[in-house]
Scaffold this motif. Structure first.
Motif, PDB file in Angstrom:
ATOM      1  N   LEU A 166       0.859  -1.088   0.139  1.00 22.21           N
ATOM      2  CA  LEU A 166       0.026   0.219  -0.124  1.00 22.21           C
ATOM      3  C   LEU A 166       0.846   1.191   0.085  1.00 22.21           C
ATOM      4  N   THR A 167       1.949   1.228   0.575  1.00 23.67           N
ATOM      5  CA  THR A 167       2.950   2.319   0.868  1.00 23.67           C
ATOM      6  C   THR A 167       3.613   2.513  -0.682  1.00 23.67           C
ATOM      7  N   ASN A 168       3.813   1.593  -1.343  1.00 23.94           N
ATOM      8  CA  ASN A 168       4.456   1.457  -2.545  1.00 23.94           C
ATOM      9  C   ASN A 168       3.481   2.118  -3.567  1.00 23.94           C
ATOM     10  N   ILE A 169       2.146   1.771  -3.631  1.00 25.66           N
ATOM     11  CA  ILE A 169       1.030   2.253  -4.178  1.00 25.66           C
ATOM     12  C   ILE A 169       0.854   3.940  -4.033  1.00 25.66           C
ATOM     13  N   LEU A 170       0.687   4.390  -2.820  1.00 20.59           N
ATOM     14  CA  LEU A 170       0.728   5.722  -2.354  1.00 20.59           C
ATOM     15  C   LEU A 170       2.045   6.522  -2.651  1.00 20.59           C
ATOM     16  N   ARG A 171       2.974   5.976  -2.905  1.00 22.90           N
ATOM     17  CA  ARG A 171       4.329   6.674  -3.320  1.00 22.90           C
ATOM     18  C   ARG A 171       4.369   6.888  -4.758  1.00 22.90           C
ATOM     19  N   ASP A 172       3.712   6.039  -5.369  1.00 24.46           N
ATOM     20  CA  ASP A 172       4.103   5.768  -6.896  1.00 24.46           C
ATOM     21  C   ASP A 172       2.863   6.011  -7.865  1.00 24.46           C
ATOM     22  N   VAL A 173       1.811   6.641  -7.284  1.00 22.96           N
ATOM     23  CA  VAL A 173       0.506   6.810  -7.946  1.00 22.96           C
ATOM     24  C   VAL A 173       0.722   7.493  -9.356  1.00 22.96           C
ATOM     25  N   GLY A 174       1.729   8.751  -9.290  1.00 25.62           N
ATOM     26  CA  GLY A 174       1.783   9.213 -10.541  1.00 25.62           C
ATOM     27  C   GLY A 174       2.685   8.488 -11.461  1.00 25.62           C
ATOM     28  N   GLU A 175       3.771   7.865 -10.984  1.00 26.41           N
ATOM     29  CA  GLU A 175       4.747   6.954 -11.885  1.00 26.41           C
ATOM     30  C   GLU A 175       3.759   5.812 -12.345  1.00 26.41           C
ATOM     31  N   ASP A 176       2.991   5.213 -11.574  1.00 22.86           N
ATOM     32  CA  ASP A 176       2.331   4.136 -12.182  1.00 22.86           C
ATOM     33  C   ASP A 176       1.252   4.532 -13.197  1.00 22.86           C
ATOM     34  N   PHE A 177       0.759   5.815 -12.973  1.00 20.11           N
ATOM     35  CA  PHE A 177      -0.395   6.143 -13.978  1.00 20.11           C
ATOM     36  C   PHE A 177       0.577   6.655 -15.332  1.00 20.11           C
ATOM     37  N   HIS A 178       1.463   7.454 -15.308  1.00 22.60           N
ATOM     38  CA  HIS A 178       1.968   7.991 -16.475  1.00 22.60           C
ATOM     39  C   HIS A 178       3.070   7.134 -17.335  1.00 22.60           C
ATOM     40  N   GLN A 179       3.756   6.239 -16.222  1.00 19.48           N
ATOM     41  CA  GLN A 179       4.614   5.139 -17.163  1.00 19.48           C
ATOM     42  C   GLN A 179       4.115   3.833 -17.360  1.00 19.48           C
ATOM     43  N   LYS A 180       3.282   3.448 -16.411  1.00 20.35           N
ATOM     44  CA  LYS A 180       2.801   1.964 -16.576  1.00 20.35           C
ATOM     45  C   LYS A 180       1.156   2.127 -17.167  1.00 20.35           C
ATOM     46  N   GLN A 181       0.584   3.305 -17.168  1.00 21.77           N
ATOM     47  CA  GLN A 181      -0.828   3.263 -17.386  1.00 21.77           C
ATOM     48  C   GLN A 181      -1.647   2.312 -16.390  1.00 21.77           C
ATOM     49  N   ARG A 182      -1.165   2.236 -14.942  1.00 17.91           N
ATOM     50  CA  ARG A 182      -1.920   1.673 -14.055  1.00 17.91           C
ATOM     51  C   ARG A 182      -2.576   2.581 -13.049  1.00 17.91           C
ATOM     52  N   ILE A 183      -3.694   2.372 -12.609  1.00 20.09           N
ATOM     53  CA  ILE A 183      -4.154   2.912 -11.483  1.00 20.09           C
ATOM     54  C   ILE A 183      -4.592   1.738 -10.402  1.00 20.09           C
ATOM     55  N   TYR A 184      -3.937   1.850  -9.136  1.00 20.96           N
ATOM     56  CA  TYR A 184      -3.893   0.829  -8.219  1.00 20.96           C
ATOM     57  C   TYR A 184      -5.075   1.352  -7.110  1.00 20.96           C
ATOM     58  N   LEU A 185      -5.425   2.631  -6.996  1.00 24.91           N
ATOM     59  CA  LEU A 185      -6.378   3.337  -6.245  1.00 24.91           C
ATOM     60  C   LEU A 185      -7.670   2.723  -6.625  1.00 24.91           C
ATOM     61  N   PRO A 186      -8.271   2.078  -5.640  1.00 27.29           N
ATOM     62  CA  PRO A 186      -9.677   1.149  -6.029  1.00 27.29           C
ATOM     63  C   PRO A 186     -10.454   2.332  -6.394  1.00 27.29           C
ATOM     64  N   GLN A 187     -11.385   1.804  -7.832  1.00 30.70           N
ATOM     65  CA  GLN A 187     -12.257   2.550  -8.231  1.00 30.70           C
ATOM     66  C   GLN A 187     -13.513   3.070  -7.259  1.00 30.70           C
ATOM     67  N   ASP A 188     -13.937   2.028  -6.300  1.00 28.09           N
ATOM     68  CA  ASP A 188     -14.819   2.691  -5.594  1.00 28.09           C
ATOM     69  C   ASP A 188     -14.589   3.875  -4.658  1.00 28.09           C
ATOM     70  N   GLU A 189     -13.207   3.834  -4.205  1.00 29.12           N
ATOM     71  CA  GLU A 189     -12.447   5.039  -3.401  1.00 29.12           C
ATOM     72  C   GLU A 189     -12.677   6.195  -4.326  1.00 29.12           C
ATOM     73  N   LEU A 190     -12.277   5.976  -5.400  1.00 26.71           N
ATOM     74  CA  LEU A 190     -12.261   7.139  -6.253  1.00 26.71           C
ATOM     75  C   LEU A 190     -13.660   8.008  -6.504  1.00 26.71           C
TER      76      LEU A 190
END
Length: 286
Positions: A166-190
């Motif tokens: 979870l810490t990795n995910i919270l650290r890497d939100v932008g990197e995951d989205f822009h470099q890997k096209q991934r969003i790990y934040l749950p859709q229902d929480e968004l």
């Protein structure tokens, strides 16, 4: 007494963790020599698996690499491993400690989930994924750092791995989205916090984003605290390094906070000076 070949194999693994995770290396290098080597070998396996799923490869190539690694793990399970530094080092670890093979297969399941990524819809799905890619690592490490109580600490080890993921995910939100096209934040929480993917794309650190981020961070901190409640059951020579790894890693959350929650355009990390402060504090209470 280890042979020169074995020493070289563990050095190969050590170089992987030293170059790829300074925080883990800083903490686990303080273990006794044999235990540190075992951790390096386990980490090397996980990093190689992660590189199969996250490397700059096509989707087909990622699947091929993961299948090949699984075939190699199958051979290892049958004690017929191929002649490579990683597998020779892991064989020594399995000879020295009461290891289980299943968490290694679980790790590959998690990496396959990354290679064929689907955005989690709920926190439950996110934590299930976190078990496979990180809780499994906690189970791999247990026989090394909790040799007498490993069976009783499985839940705690999974808590730690989940918190770190979870810490990795919270650290890497932008990197995951822009470099890997991934969003790990749950859709229902968004949806709940009314934060749109378009805002994520534009790097908007809004009140809604901060509230969402903090909900996951509080969950991670709860899991860290739950794990540390059991620290006295770990081997005496492992308690300080394990506590250090926990506190350094959870320090990433404070690093993001101190940067105004900008994990969308900045890389947040715990400085060397801060790691030393944490180490001194933990040592003073030991």
């Amino acid at each position: 007494m280890h042979s020169r070949q074995t020493e070289a194999d563990f050095y190969f693994c050590k170089q992987i963790i030293r170059s790829r995770s300074k925080s883990f290396y800083y903490a686990f290098s303080k273990l006794p020599f044999e235990k540190a080597n075992a951790v390096y070998a386990i980490y090397a396996f996980c990093r190689i698996a992660d590189d199969c799923a996250d490397g700059n490869h096509s989707q087909l190539r990622k699947q091929q690499l993961l299948k090949q690694l699984k075939r190699e793990l199958d051979l290892f399970e049958k004690q017929n491993e191929i002649d490579k530094p990683l597998w020779r080092a892991l064989r020594q670890v399995f000879d020295d400690y009461d290891m289980e093979i299943q968490p290694f297969f679980d790790q590959l399941t998690g990496q396959a989930m990354d290679a064929d990524f689907t955005m989690p819809q709920t926190m439950h799905e996110l934590e299930q994924y976190s078990y496979y890619v990180a809780g499994s690592v906690g189970l791999m490490l247990l026989p090394v750092i909790a040799s007498k109580n490993a069976a009783d600490l499985r839940a705690a080890a999974i808590d730690l791995g989940t918190a770190m993921q979870l810490t990795n995910i919270l650290r890497d939100v932008g990197e995951d989205f822009h470099q890997k096209q991934r969003i790990y934040l749950p859709q229902d929480e968004l949806d709940y916090f009314h934060y749109a993917q378009q805002e994520l794309q534009s790097g908007a650190v809004t009140k809604q984003f901060i509230s969402l981020w903090e909900k996951l961070a509080v969950r991670a901190e709860h899991l860290y605290d739950s794990f540390l409640h059991n620290i006295s059951q770990f081997d005496p020579d492992s308690r300080i390094p394990v506590s250090l790894s926990v506190q350094v890693y959870r320090g990433i959350l404070d690093a993001v906070r101190n940067n105004g929650y900008d994990c969308l355009s900045k890389r947040n990390y715990v400085s060397k000076d801060r790691m030393k402060e944490i180490s001194t504090t933990i040592s003073s209470y030991s």
